[in-house]
Design an enzyme around this catalytic site. Structure first.
Site, mmCIF file in Angstrom:
data_model
loop_
_atom_site.group_PDB
_atom_site.id
_atom_site.type_symbol
_atom_site.label_atom_id
_atom_site.label_comp_id
_atom_site.label_asym_id
_atom_site.label_seq_id
_atom_site.Cartn_x
_atom_site.Cartn_y
_atom_site.Cartn_z
ATOM 1 C CG ASN A 246 -14.268 28.149 -16.332
ATOM 2 O OD1 ASN A 246 -13.647 27.480 -17.153
ATOM 3 N ND2 ASN A 246 -15.509 27.849 -15.964
ATOM 4 C CE1 TYR B 201 -18.743 27.944 -17.207
ATOM 5 C CE2 TYR B 201 -19.439 27.374 -14.982
ATOM 6 C CZ TYR B 201 -18.820 27.031 -16.170
ATOM 7 O OH TYR B 201 -18.265 25.793 -16.337
ATOM 8 C CG ASN C 44 -18.097 26.836 -10.415
ATOM 9 O OD1 ASN C 44 -17.634 27.153 -9.325
ATOM 10 N ND2 ASN C 44 -18.814 25.746 -10.598
ATOM 11 C CB THR D 68 -21.681 20.193 -16.965
ATOM 12 O OG1 THR D 68 -21.987 21.554 -16.660
ATOM 13 C CG2 THR D 68 -21.609 20.016 -18.468
ATOM 14 C CD GLN E 137 -25.938 25.883 -11.979
ATOM 15 O OE1 GLN E 137 -25.436 25.443 -13.005
ATOM 16 N NE2 GLN E 137 -25.316 25.890 -10.814
ATOM 17 N N GLY F 14 -22.296 16.117 -5.150
ATOM 18 C CA GLY F 14 -22.174 16.071 -6.595
ATOM 19 C C GLY F 14 -21.890 14.682 -7.112
ATOM 20 N NE ARG F 15 -16.164 15.052 -9.920
ATOM 21 C CZ ARG F 15 -14.969 15.073 -10.499
ATOM 22 N NH1 ARG F 15 -14.099 14.102 -10.263
ATOM 23 N NH2 ARG F 15 -14.642 16.060 -11.307
ATOM 24 N NE ARG G 61 -23.033 25.244 -6.947
ATOM 25 C CZ ARG G 61 -22.248 24.328 -7.505
ATOM 26 N NH1 ARG G 61 -21.833 24.465 -8.750
ATOM 27 N NH2 ARG G 61 -21.879 23.258 -6.831
#
Length: 361
Positions: A236, A181, A179, A26, A98, A318-319, A228
């Protein structure tokens, strides 16, 4: 470093030039939830990746829980995403969208007019705050439990989103069942307290996810669909539960039955979460018949080793991709990586987004 990291791979209908995946992240740069030219630059800069998986993108006005995240449920949004896919393809890259419905992880002020904070059940998020532009962090309200009609509509929204993604030029889609959601909210007994066919026992808690998978596969084909998951994840307000292994192994079996092209397993230990036990990773590796994507605190050496020993065919980063648009070239040349600036991860504008330099060729 293993040469396997840079070897090509066939992923369903998609030919990947290497095994390095840009993980979904995100970044909150969409304008009124519509992808824009700046996002096209961002993804195009990172097209060296074998596969790019976009940031979480809502299939519904009800799934836009965070500020400035993109949707893909109308023509304007699809046109914005076409700018992105064209930028990536122009540089020889491949890209999946995604699909992420935030469900209860939301705030009404982040939703468009008429949007609702929906979830399997009315279970409070007591430890999590949600940022709202101009209002800072806000408490998350109690969600509205989804009716059977809401569930039917949501399944259709996922399928429509997948079709719009393909029409916009994406090579495929990833269903976000991790995660905390919406998809995982149905899987998890902590957030799913239903006593109908969508709650209770394992098969019932899997039913919504199964219905979404089957609807999306019917629309665009399983060879363009991945998923995923995050067993043992705590993001969360999720966390481990009694039959967490059995739930995810059964989900992997459903993915086999539907012909999904990949399973993407999340491990956030490197971000402070509890480690995901090797046992469940091994079970998923043995159960799922398609491509497995490993992710979580990898460097190039560890990624190459895990590919060599068969823990997965692809590895997601990712990062490192945030601050190294040329991450693949840096890995290939064993060059130093730039560190990302965390304070600009979610801020609007180009700073910390499209201004990270690349090494001279």
């Amino acid at each position: 470093m293993s040469s396997q990291l840079f070897a090509p791979l066939t992923l369903g209908k998609t030919e990947l030039k290497n095994r390095i995946v840009m993980a979904p992240m995100t970044r909150n740069r969409a304008t009124n939830n519509v992808p824009n030219e700046m996002m096209a630059v961002y993804y195009g800069q990172r097209a060296e990746a074998g596969l790019i998986i976009t940031e979480g993108t809502s299939p519904s006005p009800n799934g836009l829980g965070y500020p400035r995240i993109p949707g893909c449920f109308n023509a304007e949004q699809a046109a914005g995403w076409k700018l992105v896919t064209e930028a990536v393809h122009a540089k020889g890259g491949k890209i999946f969208l995604q699909i992420m419905h935030t469900g209860r992880v939301s705030h009404p002020d982040n939703l468009p007019a008429g949007g609702r904070v929906l979830a399997p059940s009315a279970v409070e998020m007591s430890q999590t705050l949600m940022y709202v532009d101009g209002k800072d962090q806000q408490s998350i309200p109690l969600p509205t439990p989804m009716t059977i009609g809401d569930i039917t509509d949501a399944v259709a929204e996922y399928a429509n989103c997948a079709q719009l993604a393909i029409d916009a030029g994406f090579d495929g889609v990833e269903l976000h069942a991790a995660n905390g959601y919406l998809l995982e909210q149905f899987l998890h007994p902590g957030s799913n307290k239903r006593d109908d066919q969508f709650g209770g026992n394992l098969e019932n808690r899997l039913r919504f996810v199964r219905n979404v998978i089957e609807a999306v596969v019917a629309r665009i084909g399983g060879d363009r669909v991945g998923i995923r998951v995050s067993p043992y994840g705590v993001f969360n307000e999720t966390g481990a539960f009694d039959d967490v292994d059995a739930t995810h192994v059964r989900l992997a079996e459903i993915c086999n039955e539907s012909g999904l092209v990949y399973l993407h397993v999340v491990d956030h230990e490197g971000m402070g979460a509890p480690p995901v036990p090797e046992e469940i990773k091994t079970k998923l590796r043995k159960t799922f018949k398609g491509i497995l994507i490993q992710s979580g605190n990898y460097d190039a050496v560890k990624a190459g080793v895990d590919i060599e020993v068969g823990k997965g065919e692809l590895v997601a980063f990712g990062r490192p991709f945030i601050s190294n648009p040329d991450l693949v070239s840096r890995f290939r040349g064993a060059r130093q990586l730039q560190l990302p600036e965390q304070e600009t991860f979610y801020t609007p504008g180009p700073v910390g987004y499209i201004d990270y330099p690349v090494l001279p060729v």
